[in-house]
Write an enzyme that holds these catalytic residues in place. Structure first.
Site, short mmCIF file in Angstrom:
data_model
loop_
_atom_site.label_atom_id
_atom_site.label_comp_id
_atom_site.label_asym_id
_atom_site.label_seq_id
_atom_site.Cartn_x
_atom_site.Cartn_y
_atom_site.Cartn_z
N ASP A 122 -10.23 -25.09 19.26
CA ASP A 122 -11.64 -25.17 19.66
C ASP A 122 -11.92 -26.61 20.10
O ASP A 122 -11.02 -27.44 20.09
CB ASP A 122 -12.54 -24.78 18.47
CG ASP A 122 -12.45 -25.78 17.32
OD1 ASP A 122 -11.66 -26.74 17.40
OD2 ASP A 122 -13.16 -25.58 16.32
N ASP A 135 -14.63 -29.64 19.16
CA ASP A 135 -15.66 -30.03 18.18
C ASP A 135 -16.46 -31.23 18.70
O ASP A 135 -15.87 -32.17 19.24
CB ASP A 135 -15.00 -30.41 16.84
CG ASP A 135 -14.02 -29.36 16.36
OD1 ASP A 135 -14.47 -28.31 15.89
OD2 ASP A 135 -12.79 -29.58 16.47
N ASP A 178 -17.68 -26.06 18.66
CA ASP A 178 -18.50 -26.33 17.47
C ASP A 178 -19.38 -27.54 17.75
O ASP A 178 -18.86 -28.59 18.16
CB ASP A 178 -17.62 -26.66 16.24
CG ASP A 178 -16.96 -25.42 15.66
OD1 ASP A 178 -17.34 -24.29 16.04
OD2 ASP A 178 -16.06 -25.58 14.82
#
Ligand code: DCT
Ligand code: MG
Length: 509
Positions: free
Chosen positions: A342, A344, A433
């Protein structure tokens, strides 16, 4: 205790050697075409020779099983040049002047560097006039740990240049298996072993090299010994073949699926995602629905280029509402990783009101919704209470407002529009995120969200056990003085803890 765990802790049984198969047959990518290596078995032994051959091949070296005229470098251990020349004569091979006769220290340095290192006098075998002198072993050049290695990852510099993949990959599989079995104690044992080996500036070649290295208990040393002797660990092999491990690995690869759901599906006898996906009786959370919908995109990792493109999207959206906000990419990419699962981000805005701060992520998400970029979002409001003593739970999540997203990232326009348009799909789903933190905590939040997980675990453990302080993503509390220690930068937090500063790219513990 289940049978698997008993196998872990029981006395170590010696098995028959299983080396041959993995050593000789597998064709490896040869990176260094000009070098043809041959490792002399004499005085080195079959096992060590096999191990070194495997390691060198993994690093892209061409290593021959048999001696032939094409060999350019002969590597020997505890042999003088005269010994090797005598041996060559017996083999009826004439040593040409181009043939390099080298001490094993050269090969070990090459393996460590991942490429051929320059041959210097210390590597070259010399013809000794006095044959008896040649009987004394040449010095083993494996670098001994010069300074004491700390048991804490926050006192080690761990870059992405891992010289011990062969061992750390094994430990990470064993740790993951413990995680799936919710065996926290063993998980920590394996992760600490992996972590300390990642920080070593050399490759472990023999058990002697493990002397003085902390965090290696009997159980992890056995794994290392297995790999040195057999080229693989039987314990790891068993885990990789274990049904439960295989199912949990597959199930948890779906966004939104954790241990609880995996356990349930495993007990119900599911083995494949397609069976789960099409089952009429199962109920999925919205997160899992999204996880299945974008599965292929999400399992193919995020590249640094994609992370940078996402970063532009995040900055544009955040600055549209709070032009003074700082937007920092954290997680693995801040540590210099080239891929991640992902992207962040930490967002903080000096001078903003609490209201503005609280509204920002909502506004950003709504903007992306209007732009058609929002594929999934889960916004969690802050549970932050001022003046609360930091949590002493090591892995406790923080209280910041945060948002777990899946964004639609449009492919960059490529020259003449060829590659990306091929399959018709012009975008990729990316996990993002976002964390919003009050400006007073931004240094602590940045340190916490940069990772790695093992680094975070150890810096908190260090604070607790060595400094009587409590560190978390919000603050640093000195229990002796009963005060919060303020910090405006990560450097200041390290200084409060009496630690040398460790750069983000040195935190890949
Ligand atoms: N983190 C932590 N403890 C956790 C989870 C996360 O300290 N239990 C911190 C460390 C890294 C950061 O948050 C981001 O987490 P991930 O995205 O899961 O890790 P990563 O290092 O960015 O790895 P990846 O490349 O897989 O995203
Ligand atoms: Mg990450």
């Amino acid at each position: 205790m289940d049978p698997q765990q008993m196998a872990h802790t029981g006395p170590r049984k010696k098995r028959a050697r299983q080396m041959g198969a993995s050593m000789a047959a597998t064709p490896q990518d040869i990176k260094f075409q000009d070098l043809v290596l041959f490792i002399l078995e004499k005085k080195m032994g079959t096992t060590r020779r096999g191990f070194l051959m495997e390691l060198a091949r993994r690093k892209g070296f061409r290593v021959e099983n048999e001696l032939s005229d094409s060999v350019t470098h002969i590597v020997a251990e505890n042999n003088s040049a005269s010994d090797v020349l005598d041996w060559l004569q017996v083999q009826k091979i004439k040593a040409s002047s181009q043939l390099e006769l080298l001490d094993v220290s050269w090969l070990i340095e090459c393996i460590g560097a991942g490429k051929p290192v320059e041959i210097t006098g210390k590597h070259q075998l010399v013809v000794t006039e006095d044959y008896s002198a040649s009987l004394s072993p040449s010095p083993q050049k494996t670098p001994p740990p010069a300074v004491k290695i700390s048991q804490y990852a926050c006192q080690r510099r761990t870059t992405l240049n891992n010289h011990n993949h062969i061992f750390t990959d094994a430990f990470e599989i064993l740790a993951e298996n413990c995680e799936f079995r919710e065996n926290e104690g063993s998980y920590v044992v394996f992760m600490r072993a992996a972590s300390v080996l990642k920080s070593l500036p050399f490759t472990i070649i023999s058990m002697k090299d493990t002397e003085g290295i902390p965090c290696l208990v009997d159980r992890t040393k056995c794994v290392i010994e297995d790999i040195i002797e057999d080229g693989e660990s039987s314990e790891v092999k068993a885990v990789l073949n274990d049904e439960r491990y295989k199912c949990f690995k597959l199930f948890t690869s779906v966004f939104g699926v954790g241990l609880k759901t995996s356990e349930k599906w495993f007990r119900m006898g599911f083995k494949t995602l397609s069976k789960i996906r099409t089952d009429k009786t199962l109920k999925f959370t919205q997160m899992q629905e999204a996880g299945f919908l974008y599965y292929e995109d999400l399992v193919s990792c995020v590249t640094k280029a994609e992370a940078d493109a996402v970063s532009v999207l995040v900055q544009e959206a955040v600055w549209a509402f709070l032009p003074n906000a700082f937007v920092t990419m954290t997680g693995g990419f801040r540590r210099g990783k080239k891929i991640g699962h992902d992207v962040d981000f930490l967002i903080t805005s000096p001078g903003s009101t609490e209201e503005e701060e609280q509204q920002l992520l909502h506004k950003v998400v709504n903007l992306w919704k209007r732009e058609g970029l929002l594929l999934y979002s889960d916004l969690i409001e802050s549970t932050f209470e001022k003046l609360k003593k930091p949590s002493s739970k090591v892995d406790a999540l923080d209280h910041f407002q945060k948002c777990f997203l899946i964004l639609k990232l449009h492919h960059q326009k490529v020259d003449s529009g060829k590659s990306s348009q091929l399959q018709g799909k012009t975008w990729k789903a990316i996990r993002v995120d976002l964390v919003m933190c009050p400006y007073e905590c931004h240094a602590f939040a940045l340190l916490g969200w940069t990772g790695s997980r093992q680094f975070e675990r150890d810096i908190r453990r260090y604070a607790t056990h060595e400094r009587k302080m409590i560190l978390d993503n919000h603050a640093l509390y000195d229990k002796t003085k009963r005060v919060f220690l303020k910090a405006d930068s990560e450097e200041e937090i390290f200084a409060h803890l009496g630690l040398d500063y460790i750069e983000p790219w040195e935190r890949n513990a």
